[in-house]
Scaffold this motif. Structure first.
Motif, PDB file in Angstrom:
ATOM      1  N   PRO A 252       0.818  -1.215   0.000  1.00  0.00           N
ATOM      2  CA  PRO A 252       0.000   0.000   0.000  1.00  0.00           C
ATOM      3  C   PRO A 252       0.854   1.269   0.000  1.00  0.00           C
ATOM      4  O   PRO A 252       2.052   1.230   0.331  1.00  0.00           O
ATOM      5  CB  PRO A 252      -0.802  -0.115   1.299  1.00  0.00           C
ATOM      6  N   GLU A 253       0.222   2.356  -0.349  1.00  0.00           N
ATOM      7  CA  GLU A 253       0.890   3.650  -0.275  1.00  0.00           C
ATOM      8  C   GLU A 253       0.554   4.317   1.051  1.00  0.00           C
ATOM      9  O   GLU A 253      -0.484   4.055   1.659  1.00  0.00           O
ATOM     10  CB  GLU A 253       0.457   4.556  -1.424  1.00  0.00           C
ATOM     11  N   VAL A 254       1.462   5.189   1.489  1.00  0.00           N
ATOM     12  CA  VAL A 254       1.239   5.978   2.696  1.00  0.00           C
ATOM     13  C   VAL A 254       1.463   7.446   2.351  1.00  0.00           C
ATOM     14  O   VAL A 254       2.095   7.773   1.342  1.00  0.00           O
ATOM     15  CB  VAL A 254       2.182   5.545   3.845  1.00  0.00           C
ATOM     16  N   THR A 255       0.936   8.320   3.189  1.00  0.00           N
ATOM     17  CA  THR A 255       1.077   9.755   2.969  1.00  0.00           C
ATOM     18  C   THR A 255       1.854  10.382   4.119  1.00  0.00           C
ATOM     19  O   THR A 255       1.555  10.136   5.290  1.00  0.00           O
ATOM     20  CB  THR A 255      -0.295  10.427   2.844  1.00  0.00           C
ATOM     21  N   HIS A 261       3.238  20.603   2.290  1.00  0.00           N
ATOM     22  CA  HIS A 261       3.405  19.649   1.198  1.00  0.00           C
ATOM     23  C   HIS A 261       3.123  18.220   1.660  1.00  0.00           C
ATOM     24  O   HIS A 261       3.572  17.804   2.730  1.00  0.00           O
ATOM     25  CB  HIS A 261       4.820  19.731   0.631  1.00  0.00           C
ATOM     26  N   GLU A 262       2.385  17.473   0.827  1.00  0.00           N
ATOM     27  CA  GLU A 262       2.129  16.066   1.089  1.00  0.00           C
ATOM     28  C   GLU A 262       2.916  15.207   0.105  1.00  0.00           C
ATOM     29  O   GLU A 262       3.080  15.568  -1.073  1.00  0.00           O
ATOM     30  CB  GLU A 262       0.633  15.750   0.970  1.00  0.00           C
ATOM     31  N   PHE A 263       3.407  14.078   0.611  1.00  0.00           N
ATOM     32  CA  PHE A 263       4.184  13.148  -0.198  1.00  0.00           C
ATOM     33  C   PHE A 263       3.556  11.765  -0.076  1.00  0.00           C
ATOM     34  O   PHE A 263       3.376  11.254   1.034  1.00  0.00           O
ATOM     35  CB  PHE A 263       5.636  13.103   0.277  1.00  0.00           C
ATOM     36  N   THR A 264       3.204  11.180  -1.212  1.00  0.00           N
ATOM     37  CA  THR A 264       2.625   9.841  -1.245  1.00  0.00           C
ATOM     38  C   THR A 264       3.666   8.885  -1.814  1.00  0.00           C
ATOM     39  O   THR A 264       4.227   9.131  -2.882  1.00  0.00           O
ATOM     40  CB  THR A 264       1.361   9.813  -2.107  1.00  0.00           C
ATOM     41  N   LEU A 265       3.902   7.796  -1.096  1.00  0.00           N
ATOM     42  CA  LEU A 265       4.942   6.859  -1.494  1.00  0.00           C
ATOM     43  C   LEU A 265       4.584   5.456  -1.041  1.00  0.00           C
ATOM     44  O   LEU A 265       3.698   5.262  -0.204  1.00  0.00           O
ATOM     45  CB  LEU A 265       6.292   7.269  -0.906  1.00  0.00           C
ATOM     46  N   SER A 266       5.277   4.484  -1.599  1.00  0.00           N
ATOM     47  CA  SER A 266       5.111   3.109  -1.172  1.00  0.00           C
ATOM     48  C   SER A 266       5.450   2.985   0.306  1.00  0.00           C
ATOM     49  O   SER A 266       6.373   3.639   0.802  1.00  0.00           O
ATOM     50  CB  SER A 266       6.031   2.196  -1.991  1.00  0.00           C
ATOM     51  N   VAL A 304      11.694  10.783  -2.955  1.00  0.00           N
ATOM     52  CA  VAL A 304      10.378  11.147  -3.510  1.00  0.00           C
ATOM     53  C   VAL A 304      10.199  12.656  -3.621  1.00  0.00           C
ATOM     54  O   VAL A 304       9.098  13.131  -3.889  1.00  0.00           O
ATOM     55  CB  VAL A 304       9.247  10.533  -2.666  1.00  0.00           C
ATOM     56  N   GLY A 305      11.287  13.419  -3.429  1.00  0.00           N
ATOM     57  CA  GLY A 305      11.222  14.861  -3.648  1.00  0.00           C
ATOM     58  C   GLY A 305      11.085  15.705  -2.400  1.00  0.00           C
ATOM     59  O   GLY A 305      10.628  16.850  -2.468  1.00  0.00           O
ATOM     60  N   LEU A 306      11.506  15.176  -1.249  1.00  0.00           N
ATOM     61  CA  LEU A 306      11.376  15.914   0.007  1.00  0.00           C
ATOM     62  C   LEU A 306      11.957  17.319  -0.084  1.00  0.00           C
ATOM     63  O   LEU A 306      11.333  18.295   0.359  1.00  0.00           O
ATOM     64  CB  LEU A 306      12.071  15.133   1.134  1.00  0.00           C
ATOM     65  N   ALA A 333       7.619   8.910  -8.118  1.00  0.00           N
ATOM     66  CA  ALA A 333       6.887   9.621  -7.070  1.00  0.00           C
ATOM     67  C   ALA A 333       7.328  11.079  -7.007  1.00  0.00           C
ATOM     68  O   ALA A 333       6.495  11.987  -6.853  1.00  0.00           O
ATOM     69  CB  ALA A 333       7.099   8.938  -5.720  1.00  0.00           C
ATOM     70  N   ALA A 334       8.631  11.332  -7.122  1.00  0.00           N
ATOM     71  CA  ALA A 334       9.125  12.710  -7.120  1.00  0.00           C
ATOM     72  C   ALA A 334       8.538  13.501  -8.282  1.00  0.00           C
ATOM     73  O   ALA A 334       8.145  14.668  -8.132  1.00  0.00           O
ATOM     74  CB  ALA A 334      10.657  12.720  -7.185  1.00  0.00           C
ATOM     75  N   GLU A 335       8.454  12.857  -9.456  1.00  0.00           N
ATOM     76  CA  GLU A 335       7.884  13.534 -10.623  1.00  0.00           C
ATOM     77  C   GLU A 335       6.422  13.910 -10.363  1.00  0.00           C
ATOM     78  O   GLU A 335       5.984  15.019 -10.720  1.00  0.00           O
ATOM     79  CB  GLU A 335       7.997  12.619 -11.848  1.00  0.00           C
ATOM     80  N   ARG A 336       5.670  13.015  -9.716  1.00  0.00           N
ATOM     81  CA  ARG A 336       4.275  13.334  -9.373  1.00  0.00           C
ATOM     82  C   ARG A 336       4.209  14.516  -8.424  1.00  0.00           C
ATOM     83  O   ARG A 336       3.366  15.409  -8.566  1.00  0.00           O
ATOM     84  CB  ARG A 336       3.594  12.129  -8.724  1.00  0.00           C
TER      85      ARG A 336
END
Length: 442
Positions: A252-255, A261-266, A304-306, A333-336
């Motif tokens: 699943p993904e987590v936020t 800023h929100e980051f969604t990643l595996s 992921v672009g932190l 994820a960073a691109e998103r």
């Protein structure tokens, strides 16, 4: 014919006076009769201990302080019942007060910078990071291994120091409370499950990911980035390496959230494990770099672009941001996360190769942030960063020895260390995070 002192064997017990701290959760002691070096865990400088040998080498031995004859005033009773010699290897300093832990970590950083970078710094301090509870309940990501308990049940546990041997545990006091109440600890583990990854994200309850063995050996680079009490690796006592377990189903993904800023990643993607780390690091990176509208920013080992996202916000549409990340899933994820900033892009490429392209093209960067894995950036990356002529570089390091080596290389190429913060992002362990500001010599 006379012979020197016998070389100790595993299991031998030596009485030693403990000297200074060493990098890795040890203190250094020497046997009086021949100067044999011992790296001793579970002790503190100045103590007299009986140390049981755990490993032998040609010039030194590793040992555990199994009896304390004269204790340091900084010694405390470890809060965790699974901590101590021959027990869980996840925590190195539970027997030391938090103040002493941080003092020792600062000494380690000073020693590495002096030895590997030729820098003598007298005012280094290790600072707490907001979000833990007196050094406990901070770890938001724990990978448990599986073993059998005394009743023969398959249960979760944590590995012994430098070993694949697993100790059953019913709690981990450095783990987030949500991990403790996830239902994983103390419960039987189904057949076929060899590990359990438990993640407590920025919001919501813990996510549980059962793990099994891969069909063929594999390595998961990002999972090994920061290490941890449940991580697989080499068994130094048995000389073997086991393949890393893999998820048995969809992950699943987590936020996570930092500022606005929100980051969604595996759930198994890399994210800082201390709840206050990502915000603390981002605030300091932005304060030191002070990115201006129109500047060119480079985020290396971007994950992921932190850092890339707030950098893009600061440089604005007249500037540019390039986030470089070798892991394709993290780069995607960073691109998103950079979608709202068309002047920013993520590149799925190894850092060294991406930098070589930039240097060959005659590119420049105004500000650079890099957050490499534990092994550090390395000479080629540091030389390429210097060739881009940045006005400021922030290096985020989880290993002080790697940082010191890379700072030494940076100094050779005109970038000097002008500021440093040592942050206790991993209380009770020997790990710390260092943030270093480098600027060109004028």
């Amino acid at each position: 014919m006379t012979t020197g002192p016998a070389v100790p064997e595993v299991g031998d017990v030596l009485t030693v006076t403990v000297g200074p701290v060493a990098h890795g959760g040890f203190c250094v002691a020497r046997r009086e009769e021949d100067g044999l070096v011992l790296f001793v865990r579970h002790t503190l400088p100045g103590e007299i201990v009986r140390a049981t040998v755990t490993e032998t080498g040609s010039r030194f031995v590793r040992a555990d302080a199994t009896e304390v004859l004269e204790a340091s005033p900084a010694r405390v009773v470890p809060p965790c019942p699974f901590s101590g010699p021959g027990r869980c290897g996840g925590c190195d300093w539970q027997h030391a007060s938090l103040e002493e832990q941080r003092r020792l970590k600062a000494q380690v950083v000073q020693g590495q910078l002096r030895r590997l970078a030729g820098l003598v710094l007298d005012d280094v301090a290790c600072e707490p990071v907001p979000g833990d509870v007196d050094g406990l309940r901070w770890r938001t990501r724990v990978e448990f291994a599986v073993t059998r308990d005394d009743a023969g049940e398959r249960v979760p546990g944590l590995r012994l120091h430098r070993s694949h041997e697993v100790l059953p545990v019913t709690d981990c006091l450095i783990a987030d409370e949500r991990i403790a109440r996830s239902g994983v600890l103390g419960a039987p583990v189904p057949d076929g499950v060899v590990g359990v990854d438990v993640v407590a994200p920025g919001r919501g309850e813990a996510v549980v990911v059962p793990l099994g063995m891969p069909r063929a050996p594999s390595r998961d680079r990002r999972r090994g980035h920061r290490g941890g009490p449940g991580q697989p690796g080499r068994d130094h006592r048995r000389g073997r390496r086991e393949p890393a377990p893999v998820p048995l189903g969809p992950v699943p993904e987590v936020t996570e959230r930092v500022g606005d800023h929100e980051f969604t990643l595996s759930a198994r993607g890399f994210w800082q494990v201390h709840p206050g780390a990502a915000t603390t690091f981002t605030d300091q990176v932005l304060a030191w770099l002070d990115p201006q509208p129109g500047e060119r920013a480079l985020d290396l080992y971007a994950g992921v672009g932190l850092f890339a996202v707030p950098l893009a916000e600061r440089v604005g549409l007249t500037g540019s941001v390039r986030a470089v990340e070798a892991d394709r899933e993290a780069a995607a994820a960073a691109e998103r996360h950079l979608t709202s900033y068309p002047w920013a892009r993520a590149v799925a490429k190894p850092t060294e190769a991406a930098l070589a392209d930039l240097v060959a093209a005659g590119e420049r960067a105004d500000v650079v942030v890099l957050d490499p894995p534990r092994t550090g950036a390395g000479r080629a990356v540091v030389e390429a960063v210097a060739a881009l002529s940045p006005r400021a570089v922030v290096y985020v390091a989880c290993d002080p020895a790697a940082l010191a080596r890379d700072v030494g290389t940076a100094r050779e190429h005109g970038l000097e260390l002008v500021d440093l913060r040592v942050l206790d992002a991993f209380p009770m362990t020997h790990h710390m995070e260092c943030l270093a500001l480098l600027r060109p010599v004028r």
